[in-house]
Write a protein that holds these residues in place. Structure first.
Motif, mmCIF file in Angstrom:
data_model
loop_
_atom_site.group_PDB
_atom_site.id
_atom_site.type_symbol
_atom_site.label_atom_id
_atom_site.label_comp_id
_atom_site.label_asym_id
_atom_site.label_seq_id
_atom_site.Cartn_x
_atom_site.Cartn_y
_atom_site.Cartn_z
ATOM 1 N N ARG A 100 0.826 -1.219 0.000
ATOM 2 C CA ARG A 100 0.000 0.000 0.000
ATOM 3 C C ARG A 100 0.853 1.259 0.000
ATOM 4 N N TYR A 101 1.892 1.303 0.860
ATOM 5 C CA TYR A 101 2.625 2.554 1.034
ATOM 6 C C TYR A 101 3.916 2.635 0.226
ATOM 7 N N ALA A 102 4.589 1.535 0.019
ATOM 8 C CA ALA A 102 5.829 1.579 -0.755
ATOM 9 C C ALA A 102 5.573 1.558 -2.255
ATOM 10 N N THR B 240 0.117 6.402 -7.204
ATOM 11 C CA THR B 240 -0.998 7.356 -7.319
ATOM 12 C C THR B 240 -0.504 8.765 -7.591
ATOM 13 N N ILE B 241 0.752 9.036 -7.230
ATOM 14 C CA ILE B 241 1.332 10.347 -7.549
ATOM 15 C C ILE B 241 1.737 10.408 -9.019
ATOM 16 N N VAL C 17 0.505 8.302 -11.409
ATOM 17 C CA VAL C 17 -0.665 7.990 -12.242
ATOM 18 C C VAL C 17 -1.912 8.473 -11.492
ATOM 19 N N PRO C 18 -2.274 9.751 -11.621
ATOM 20 C CA PRO C 18 -3.308 10.355 -10.780
ATOM 21 C C PRO C 18 -4.657 9.636 -10.812
ATOM 22 N N TRP C 19 -5.038 8.990 -11.934
ATOM 23 C CA TRP C 19 -6.361 8.372 -11.986
ATOM 24 C C TRP C 19 -6.469 7.153 -11.058
ATOM 25 N N LEU C 20 -5.319 6.653 -10.594
ATOM 26 C CA LEU C 20 -5.347 5.549 -9.637
ATOM 27 C C LEU C 20 -5.738 5.994 -8.226
ATOM 28 N N ARG C 21 -5.636 7.299 -8.000
ATOM 29 C CA ARG C 21 -5.805 7.780 -6.633
ATOM 30 C C ARG C 21 -7.181 7.450 -6.065
#
Length: 365
Positions: A178-180, A186-187, A189-193
């Motif tokens: 999740r974090y690594a 998500t940064i 590829v913005p649409w993944l956010r």
């Protein structure tokens, strides 16, 4: 006090009524609710010194024992140290529940301190629970498909119980992904956010739960904590890959988080009776579907710390700080007579509750 009634049954019928009637049909015992609120008003104020002392001591013992588990050569001492670490850090981590309920001005800096000491290092920052756990207490959501912390486990297949615990034991791997991985993605590829926020940003047990967007100050705090946790997770992997952090230390850290999550999942198995199948429920029904494990039982101090042994009482009075729940229970146990529904949520301990749940799953086959 003899105030509970249900479809013509007086309080003496509540034990059998709870078992034979759908929880959605249990009406509120307004007298019990009113009395409980009135008798505990003086217990609502949190005690900052106690919060900080408890958290700091639990954290210090937990990390010292974790260091011992890594450094001790005799295997038996390493195992004992690891167990102490799991239990102490589990207690410290359990304060996330208090963080999600407290008025933060009443205990200044506690949320920041908890995240710095526990949330970020153990990769479970408070935003994963804040804004999620409160939905579990919403009267119109509890026990429904929109409750992030509820599944009708008593009506599910027998294999669902061990699977429920096994999945939690794999949590540290999920945290690293999740974090690594997902945060940097998500940064880039913005649409993944949006899907990551909705599906992979909450500590919940309902696989159908989708988190709604967060805005304003809560979103700003979320990003700060997520980026800090992402840097920590990437740093752990990089330090291990380059040999700066010994592989043994990395594995023991993950095993500690795994142990904490497994204990919490076992506690979750007995936090409720899990008998509701999606209906809206009255507050009294929610209380009866929840569990207190009060003294003289002693082991709940370890597996249900920070007030979690009074889970039913917490659903009745969610504003009470953890250190007030024991006194509140003593007062209310004396105030209500033996026929009151208040007493119907208290159980002897973990083995009997697990046995009840397993028997329920076997009847559902």
């Amino acid at each position: 006090m003899n105030s509970f009634s249900l479809d013509g049954l007086d309080a003496t019928g509540i034990a059998s009524a709870r078992l034979s009637l759908p929880l959605g049909q249990v009406a509120d015992d307004k007298a019990m609710l009113r009395t409980a609120a009135e008798m505990t008003r003086d217990l609502l104020a949190p005690r900052p010194a106690l919060y900080w002392t408890d958290l700091l001591l639990s954290t210090a013992v937990g990390y010292a024992a974790l260091a011992g588990a890594i450094l001790f050569e005799p295997l038996d001492w390493a195992i004992v140290s690891w167990l102490v670490s799991v239990l102490a850090l589990y207690r410290a981590a359990s304060f996330i529940h208090e963080v999600s309920h407290m008025k933060h001005a009443a205990v200044p800096g506690f949320r920041l301190g908890w995240n710095a000491l526990i949330g970020v290092p153990l990769m479970a920052p408070s935003f994963t629970y804040e804004g999620v756990h409160n939905l579990h207490h919403a009267k119109t959501r509890y026990g429904t498909a929109e409750d992030p912390e509820y599944l009708p486990l008593a009506h599910m297949k027998p294999w669902s119980v061990p699977l429920f615990v096994l999945v939690s034991a794999l949590a540290p791997i999920g945290f690293l992904v999740r974090y690594a991985l997902l945060t940097p993605l998500t940064i880039l590829v913005p649409w993944l956010r949006r899907p990551v926020e909705a599906r992979f940003s909450a500590l919940c047990i309902n696989p159908e739960f989708r988190r709604r967007p967060t805005e304003g100050e809560a979103m700003r705090r979320w990003w700060q904590l997520e980026i800090a946790t992402s840097i920590w997770a990437i740093g752990l992997i990089a330090a291990t890959a380059t040999g700066v952090l010994p592989l043994k230390a990395f594995v023991i850290l993950l095993a500690t988080i795994s142990g904490m999550m497994a204990i919490n999942q076992v506690r979750t198995l007995v936090a409720h009776l899990w008998e509701n199948e999606g209906e809206e429920m009255s507050l009294t029904a929610q209380y009866l579907d929840s569990v207190n494990v009060p003294p003289p039982a002693t082991l709940p101090v370890l597996w249900a710390p920070v007030g979690l042994r009074y889970h039913a009482l917490h659903h009745l009075l969610p504003g009470l700080p953890y250190h007030s729940l024991g006194e509140a229970h003593r007062r209310l146990s004396t105030a209500f007579d033996g026929h009151s529904p208040y007493h119907k949520a208290s159980y002897d301990g973990l083995p009997g509750l697990l046995n009840r749940l397993v028997r329920g799953t076997l009847r559902s086959r």
